[in-house]
Design a protein around this motif. Structure first.
Motif, PDB file in Angstrom:
ATOM      1  N   VAL A 180       2.567   5.133  -0.477  1.00 27.51           N
ATOM      2  CA  VAL A 180       3.440   5.200   0.697  1.00 27.51           C
ATOM      3  C   VAL A 180       4.872   5.251   0.178  1.00 27.51           C
ATOM      4  O   VAL A 180       5.283   4.410  -0.637  1.00 27.51           O
ATOM      5  N   TRP A 181       5.617   6.237   0.643  1.00 27.41           N
ATOM      6  CA  TRP A 181       6.962   6.475   0.133  1.00 27.41           C
ATOM      7  C   TRP A 181       7.986   6.338   1.259  1.00 27.41           C
ATOM      8  O   TRP A 181       7.807   6.876   2.352  1.00 27.41           O
ATOM      9  N   ASP A 182       9.026   5.594   0.962  1.00 27.68           N
ATOM     10  CA  ASP A 182      10.186   5.484   1.851  1.00 27.68           C
ATOM     11  C   ASP A 182      11.302   6.253   1.175  1.00 27.68           C
ATOM     12  O   ASP A 182      11.960   5.754   0.252  1.00 27.68           O
ATOM     13  N   GLY A 183      11.475   7.509   1.571  1.00 24.64           N
ATOM     14  CA  GLY A 183      12.390   8.386   0.865  1.00 24.64           C
ATOM     15  C   GLY A 183      11.863   8.648  -0.536  1.00 24.64           C
ATOM     16  O   GLY A 183      10.721   9.082  -0.709  1.00 24.64           O
ATOM     17  N   ALA A 184      12.645   8.327  -1.550  1.00 20.43           N
ATOM     18  CA  ALA A 184      12.236   8.545  -2.935  1.00 20.43           C
ATOM     19  C   ALA A 184      11.598   7.315  -3.557  1.00 20.43           C
ATOM     20  O   ALA A 184      11.248   7.326  -4.736  1.00 20.43           O
ATOM     21  N   GLY A 193       3.073  -2.563   8.856  1.00 19.07           N
ATOM     22  CA  GLY A 193       1.907  -1.719   9.088  1.00 19.07           C
ATOM     23  C   GLY A 193       1.513  -0.840   7.919  1.00 19.07           C
ATOM     24  O   GLY A 193       0.626   0.011   8.047  1.00 19.07           O
ATOM     25  N   ILE A 194       2.157  -1.031   6.759  1.00 17.55           N
ATOM     26  CA  ILE A 194       1.866  -0.166   5.612  1.00 17.55           C
ATOM     27  C   ILE A 194       0.459  -0.393   5.094  1.00 17.55           C
ATOM     28  O   ILE A 194      -0.283   0.561   4.820  1.00 17.55           O
ATOM     29  N   LEU A 195       0.050  -1.665   4.940  1.00 13.75           N
ATOM     30  CA  LEU A 195      -1.310  -1.943   4.475  1.00 13.75           C
ATOM     31  C   LEU A 195      -2.340  -1.373   5.442  1.00 13.75           C
ATOM     32  O   LEU A 195      -3.311  -0.732   5.028  1.00 13.75           O
ATOM     33  N   THR A 196      -2.121  -1.556   6.718  1.00 12.88           N
ATOM     34  CA  THR A 196      -3.067  -1.030   7.710  1.00 12.88           C
ATOM     35  C   THR A 196      -3.161   0.486   7.628  1.00 12.88           C
ATOM     36  O   THR A 196      -4.255   1.057   7.701  1.00 12.88           O
ATOM     37  N   SER A 197      -2.028   1.138   7.439  1.00  9.67           N
ATOM     38  CA  SER A 197      -2.051   2.602   7.357  1.00  9.67           C
ATOM     39  C   SER A 197      -2.806   3.067   6.120  1.00  9.67           C
ATOM     40  O   SER A 197      -3.538   4.076   6.171  1.00  9.67           O
ATOM     41  N   MET A 198      -2.678   2.343   5.022  1.00  7.61           N
ATOM     42  CA  MET A 198      -3.413   2.723   3.813  1.00  7.61           C
ATOM     43  C   MET A 198      -4.904   2.468   3.975  1.00  7.61           C
ATOM     44  O   MET A 198      -5.748   3.289   3.558  1.00  7.61           O
ATOM     45  N   MET A 199      -5.278   1.339   4.584  1.00  4.36           N
ATOM     46  CA  MET A 199      -6.698   1.051   4.813  1.00  4.36           C
ATOM     47  C   MET A 199      -7.315   2.081   5.764  1.00  4.36           C
ATOM     48  O   MET A 199      -8.463   2.502   5.586  1.00  4.36           O
ATOM     49  N   ARG A 200      -6.536   2.496   6.768  1.00  2.27           N
ATOM     50  CA  ARG A 200      -7.014   3.505   7.708  1.00  2.27           C
ATOM     51  C   ARG A 200      -7.286   4.822   6.988  1.00  2.27           C
ATOM     52  O   ARG A 200      -8.360   5.426   7.116  1.00  2.27           O
ATOM     53  N   ARG A 201      -6.300   5.286   6.227  1.00  2.00           N
ATOM     54  CA  ARG A 201      -6.436   6.549   5.501  1.00  2.00           C
ATOM     55  C   ARG A 201      -7.593   6.459   4.496  1.00  2.00           C
ATOM     56  O   ARG A 201      -8.396   7.396   4.370  1.00  2.00           O
ATOM     57  N   GLN A 202      -7.687   5.346   3.811  1.00  2.00           N
ATOM     58  CA  GLN A 202      -8.684   5.215   2.764  1.00  2.00           C
ATOM     59  C   GLN A 202     -10.106   5.225   3.323  1.00  2.00           C
ATOM     60  O   GLN A 202     -10.991   5.939   2.821  1.00  2.00           O
ATOM     61  N   LEU A 203     -10.363   4.466   4.376  1.00  2.00           N
ATOM     62  CA  LEU A 203     -11.716   4.423   4.935  1.00  2.00           C
ATOM     63  C   LEU A 203     -12.095   5.755   5.573  1.00  2.00           C
ATOM     64  O   LEU A 203     -13.265   6.166   5.511  1.00  2.00           O
ATOM     65  N   ASP A 204     -11.142   6.453   6.146  1.00  2.00           N
ATOM     66  CA  ASP A 204     -11.424   7.796   6.653  1.00  2.00           C
ATOM     67  C   ASP A 204     -11.825   8.726   5.511  1.00  2.00           C
ATOM     68  O   ASP A 204     -12.755   9.533   5.634  1.00  2.00           O
ATOM     69  N   VAL A 235       2.782   8.866   3.745  1.00  7.33           N
ATOM     70  CA  VAL A 235       1.568   8.510   3.018  1.00  7.33           C
ATOM     71  C   VAL A 235       1.019   9.777   2.384  1.00  7.33           C
ATOM     72  O   VAL A 235       0.748  10.757   3.083  1.00  7.33           O
ATOM     73  N   ARG A 236       0.878   9.753   1.052  1.00  6.60           N
ATOM     74  CA  ARG A 236       0.392  10.974   0.405  1.00  6.60           C
ATOM     75  C   ARG A 236      -0.452  10.654  -0.826  1.00  6.60           C
ATOM     76  O   ARG A 236      -0.345   9.576  -1.407  1.00  6.60           O
ATOM     77  N   VAL A 237      -1.258  11.639  -1.191  1.00  3.06           N
ATOM     78  CA  VAL A 237      -2.104  11.517  -2.370  1.00  3.06           C
ATOM     79  C   VAL A 237      -1.213  11.442  -3.608  1.00  3.06           C
ATOM     80  O   VAL A 237      -0.196  12.131  -3.705  1.00  3.06           O
TER      81      VAL A 237
END
Length: 409
Positions: A49-53, A92-103, A5-7
């Motif tokens: 969110v990136w899976d490899g390239a 869990g990709i959506l959850t990880s993005m929502m977590r990062r975003q709200l933080d 997960v990156r900017v």
């Protein structure tokens, strides 16, 4: 699965946006629309969110100011461009993005996050509550007449090219934003969204048209619309598709609606997104022939309970302790004492006995005054712990006008 997960980097925008398009069906947008969204993208507030390239998840946010009850403009993150590749769902990709975003939103000091949901079932588990509705009206102008208020005849209407008058229209919009909760103060560049008119997306309708309303040389309203011609054996049955209508007073509002009702060779006006208490409902002779329907629009998430609740005002004096449940953002969980009135409010942590118990989702739904705490309690989503507290809070949270989101993002 290992993902990163990156900017979002500017060089990755095309791949990132392509993932989003694919998640929404794979139909490519017009070059004009795609260029506008690239221009509006806030890269430092967008993540992938990136899976490899390969980009497999997207989410972004816009820096908005949202009108809240009382007329203040609250800082809010406009959550947008959320998508997950079909190959990577339920991992869990959506959850990880929502977590990062709200933080990130919390770190930026914004008390609110808002979004429009492709499917309303998705975002409740992240603490978002549906807070506004939008009205769709398909008005049979062959059968419905308007009752016009005094002064309507004093309003002069004229056609104008939308691009030629957009500065003046934006200035008028800015004057009305704080009068209705849920409206967005548009930042520079966002006026282009209201002028976006790709030929491939007109579905047989005309290019965007604009009529401005003036009184004594001053702009007092405008309507942007398109006309879709149609005919059958009996004659013309074109449709006026209303995109935007704003006015400073009842006479200007009525004059614009009268014009739309009278466009030659048409038999109906289709308004896709209006407030549920739109004044036109009081002008029409037969509301049954307006074919009304409503749906959810803006979903609100309190990121910082104390800061959010004290940003708005309250219709009647209020002193209530909330027991808030918030599993996804646990810093909000616990008891909060809200005291306030029409002049201002404060909201602080407390150990006092709670008066009402609810989740952060219910606070989001009630925040703009369009969903009553009483109705949420009737659905079992708010519990009254002190007799009388529910009515006290529900009345105080209300709004004289229905909250409304004028456009998506």
């Amino acid at each position: 699965m290992t993902t990163d997960v990156r900017v979002l980097a500017e060089a990755d925008w095309d791949a990132w946006y392509g993932t989003l398009e694919l998640a929404f069906g794979g139909v490519a947008e017009s070059a004009e629309e795609r260029e506008l969204w690239r221009t509006l993208t806030e890269f430092d507030r967008s993540i992938g969110v990136w899976d490899g390239a390969t980009c497999v998840g997207t989410a972004g946010a816009f820096s908005f100011r949202l009108a809240v009850p009382g007329g203040a403009l609250a800082d809010a993150a406009g959550v947008t461009m959320v998508g997950v590749a079909a190959t990577h769902r339920r991992r869990g990709i959506l959850t990880s993005m929502m977590r990062r975003q709200l933080d990130d939103v919390r770190a930026a000091g914004e008390p609110l996050a808002v979004l429009t949901a492709s499917e309303p079932v998705i975002y409740g588990r992240f603490g978002y509550g549906a807070a506004t509705q939008q009205l769709k009206a398909d008005i049979d102008t062959t059968r419905v007449r308007l009752s016009l208020p005094p002064g309507t005849d004093d309003v002069r209407l004229r056609y104008a090219k939308p691009a030629d008058v957009h500065d003046a229209c934006e200035a008028l919009y800015a004057r009305v934003v704080t009068a209705r909760p849920g409206m967005l103060a548009r930042r520079p560049g966002w006026e282009r969204l209201r002028l976006l008119d790709p030929p491939g997306e007109r579905n047989g309708a005309s290019p965007l048209q604009c009529v401005v309303a003036e009184r004594a040389g001053e702009l007092v309203g405008y309507a942007r619309f398109a006309v879709k011609p149609d005919w059958d054996w009996k004659g013309p049955k074109g449709v006026v598709h209303l995109h935007d209508l704003e006015a400073l007073d009842p006479a200007a509002n009525a004059a614009l609606w009268e014009f739309l009702f009278g466009v030659d060779l048409t038999t109906s006006v289709l308004a896709h997104s209006r407030p549920v208490d739109d004044a036109v409902l009081q002008l029409v002779s037969d509301v049954r022939r307006c074919d009304l329907s409503v749906r959810d629009a803006l979903h609100v998430r309190l990121v910082e309970v104390g800061a959010a609740l004290q940003t708005r005002t309250y219709q009647t004096p209020l002193d209530v302790v909330f027991e808030v449940e918030d599993a996804f953002c646990p810093w909000n969980a616990g008891r909060w004492r809200l005291t306030g009135d029409a002049k201002g409010a404060s909201c602080e942590r407390t150990e006092d006995a709670p008066d009402l118990a609810l989740s952060i989702r219910e606070l989001g739904s009630a925040y703009l005054g369009g969903v009553s705490l009483t109705s949420l309690a009737a659905a079992g989503r708010v519990r009254e712990l002190r007799q009388g507290a529910l009515t006290e809070a529900s009345v105080a949270f209300g709004s004289d006008v229905a909250p409304w989101l004028p456009h998506g993002f």
